[in-house]
Scaffold this motif. Structure first.
Motif, PDB file in Angstrom:
ATOM      1  N   THR A   2       0.811  -1.219   0.000  1.00 60.89           N
ATOM      2  CA  THR A   2       0.000   0.000   0.000  1.00 60.89           C
ATOM      3  C   THR A   2       0.846   1.272   0.000  1.00 60.89           C
ATOM      4  O   THR A   2       0.663   2.144  -0.861  1.00 60.89           O
ATOM      5  N   ASN A   3       1.756   1.419   0.958  1.00 61.38           N
ATOM      6  CA  ASN A   3       2.501   2.681   1.086  1.00 61.38           C
ATOM      7  C   ASN A   3       3.299   3.016  -0.165  1.00 61.38           C
ATOM      8  O   ASN A   3       3.201   4.126  -0.691  1.00 61.38           O
ATOM      9  N   SER A   4       4.095   2.072  -0.651  1.00 59.89           N
ATOM     10  CA  SER A   4       4.928   2.371  -1.818  1.00 59.89           C
ATOM     11  C   SER A   4       4.067   2.625  -3.058  1.00 59.89           C
ATOM     12  O   SER A   4       4.337   3.556  -3.821  1.00 59.89           O
ATOM     13  N   ASN A   5       3.027   1.837  -3.268  1.00 59.04           N
ATOM     14  CA  ASN A   5       2.204   2.020  -4.457  1.00 59.04           C
ATOM     15  C   ASN A   5       1.446   3.335  -4.426  1.00 59.04           C
ATOM     16  O   ASN A   5       1.495   4.097  -5.394  1.00 59.04           O
ATOM     17  N   TYR A   6       0.747   3.626  -3.343  1.00 54.95           N
ATOM     18  CA  TYR A   6      -0.010   4.875  -3.302  1.00 54.95           C
ATOM     19  C   TYR A   6       0.912   6.093  -3.371  1.00 54.95           C
ATOM     20  O   TYR A   6       0.594   7.080  -4.043  1.00 54.95           O
ATOM     21  N   LEU A  56       3.365   9.936  -9.752  1.00 60.17           N
ATOM     22  CA  LEU A  56       3.175   9.826 -11.207  1.00 60.17           C
ATOM     23  C   LEU A  56       2.008  10.683 -11.671  1.00 60.17           C
ATOM     24  O   LEU A  56       2.102  11.363 -12.699  1.00 60.17           O
ATOM     25  N   TYR A  57       0.927  10.658 -10.919  1.00 59.73           N
ATOM     26  CA  TYR A  57      -0.242  11.440 -11.299  1.00 59.73           C
ATOM     27  C   TYR A  57       0.095  12.932 -11.348  1.00 59.73           C
ATOM     28  O   TYR A  57      -0.227  13.619 -12.327  1.00 59.73           O
ATOM     29  N   ILE A  63      -5.084   8.160 -13.531  1.00 61.11           N
ATOM     30  CA  ILE A  63      -5.067   6.907 -12.778  1.00 61.11           C
ATOM     31  C   ILE A  63      -6.496   6.629 -12.349  1.00 61.11           C
ATOM     32  O   ILE A  63      -7.184   7.527 -11.850  1.00 61.11           O
ATOM     33  N   LEU A  64      -6.949   5.402 -12.559  1.00 63.27           N
ATOM     34  CA  LEU A  64      -8.276   4.978 -12.120  1.00 63.27           C
ATOM     35  C   LEU A  64      -8.064   3.865 -11.102  1.00 63.27           C
ATOM     36  O   LEU A  64      -7.570   2.785 -11.445  1.00 63.27           O
ATOM     37  N   PRO A  90       4.963   1.436  -9.296  1.00 57.98           N
ATOM     38  CA  PRO A  90       4.520   2.430 -10.281  1.00 57.98           C
ATOM     39  C   PRO A  90       5.667   3.215 -10.912  1.00 57.98           C
ATOM     40  O   PRO A  90       5.629   3.493 -12.116  1.00 57.98           O
ATOM     41  N   SER A  91       6.689   3.556 -10.147  1.00 59.74           N
ATOM     42  CA  SER A  91       7.813   4.319 -10.710  1.00 59.74           C
ATOM     43  C   SER A  91       8.525   3.549 -11.819  1.00 59.74           C
ATOM     44  O   SER A  91       9.098   4.150 -12.725  1.00 59.74           O
ATOM     45  N   ALA A  92       8.472   2.227 -11.787  1.00 58.54           N
ATOM     46  CA  ALA A  92       9.110   1.412 -12.817  1.00 58.54           C
ATOM     47  C   ALA A  92       8.356   1.458 -14.144  1.00 58.54           C
ATOM     48  O   ALA A  92       8.872   1.013 -15.166  1.00 58.54           O
ATOM     49  N   ILE A  93       7.155   2.000 -14.132  1.00 58.59           N
ATOM     50  CA  ILE A  93       6.316   2.074 -15.327  1.00 58.59           C
ATOM     51  C   ILE A  93       6.461   3.424 -16.025  1.00 58.59           C
ATOM     52  O   ILE A  93       5.933   3.643 -17.105  1.00 58.59           O
ATOM     53  N   GLU A  94       7.198   4.329 -15.433  1.00 57.41           N
ATOM     54  CA  GLU A  94       7.255   5.705 -15.928  1.00 57.41           C
ATOM     55  C   GLU A  94       7.652   5.799 -17.401  1.00 57.41           C
ATOM     56  O   GLU A  94       7.034   6.548 -18.173  1.00 57.41           O
ATOM     57  N   ALA A  95       8.645   5.047 -17.842  1.00 55.88           N
ATOM     58  CA  ALA A  95       9.058   5.104 -19.250  1.00 55.88           C
ATOM     59  C   ALA A  95       7.937   4.636 -20.164  1.00 55.88           C
ATOM     60  O   ALA A  95       7.737   5.203 -21.251  1.00 55.88           O
TER      61      ALA A  95
END
Length: 182
Positions: free
Chosen positions: A48-52, A58-59, A69-70, A157-162
């Motif tokens: 939870t903490n890292s993802n949110y 990112l948002y 983000i949905l 989520p940060s790994a998806i930035e590219a």
């Protein structure tokens, strides 16, 4: 013809209507032309903490560039989203300063899987088959409403930035399928 096997007739996520956190219908066609990250979320998960935190970052970074983000709360994994959706919204907004929409709770697996998640799983592949294995599974959606890629729960989520940047750079008519030659 079990409901878990039947697929919706929709050709993109823009053909779906979902419920927001107040129970109101939201036609996802309002997101045409935007890159989306659709995530099944939970408030009491070890992720939870890292993802949110990273979703909020990112948002904020990409919302003005056509990114949304949905978030769909889900209580199917060790009951890690047990309360009413109003508690989830309050938790995410207060603790993580989330500005993106939190929708009504959904089921992502089983006979009562939400139609949107049936579509996502059928079109998003995955190393573990079509079922969702845990909280914070992410689907990156093109401006045309098509699944570009599915990311497992352990992909931060940060790994998806590219991938987000690449999708944002795609012309609307390209459907997010071009391969970069760089």
């Amino acid at each position: 013809m079990g409901s878990s096997a039947s697929l919706p007739d929709q050709s993109s996520i823009h053909d779906f209507t979902v419920k927001d956190s107040k129970g109101q219908d939201v036609n996802l066609s309002i997101y045409k032309g935007k890159v989306l990250l659709i995530v099944n979320v939970a408030s009491k998960c070890g992720l939870t903490n890292s993802n949110y935190t990273q979703l909020t970052e990112l948002y904020r970074k990409y919302k003005d560039k056509g990114f949304e983000i949905l978030a769909f709360p889900c209580n199917q994994f060790l009951q890690q989203e047990p309360g009413p959706v109003e508690e989830t919204v309050q938790f995410v907004c207060e603790r993580f300063n989330a500005e993106y929409p939190i929708f009504s709770k959904v089921k992502v697996n089983g006979s009562n899987t939400a139609p949107l998640y049936k579509y996502l799983k059928a079109n998003g592949g995955g190393l573990m088959g079509t079922s969702i294995k845990w909280n914070f599974t992410k689907f990156l959606i093109s401006k045309k409403g098509e699944v570009i890629r599915r990311f497992g729960a352990r992909v931060e989520p940060s790994a998806i930035e590219a991938d987000i940047e690449k999708a944002l750079g795609e012309p609307d008519e390209n459907q997010g399928t071009r391969q970069d030659s760089n």
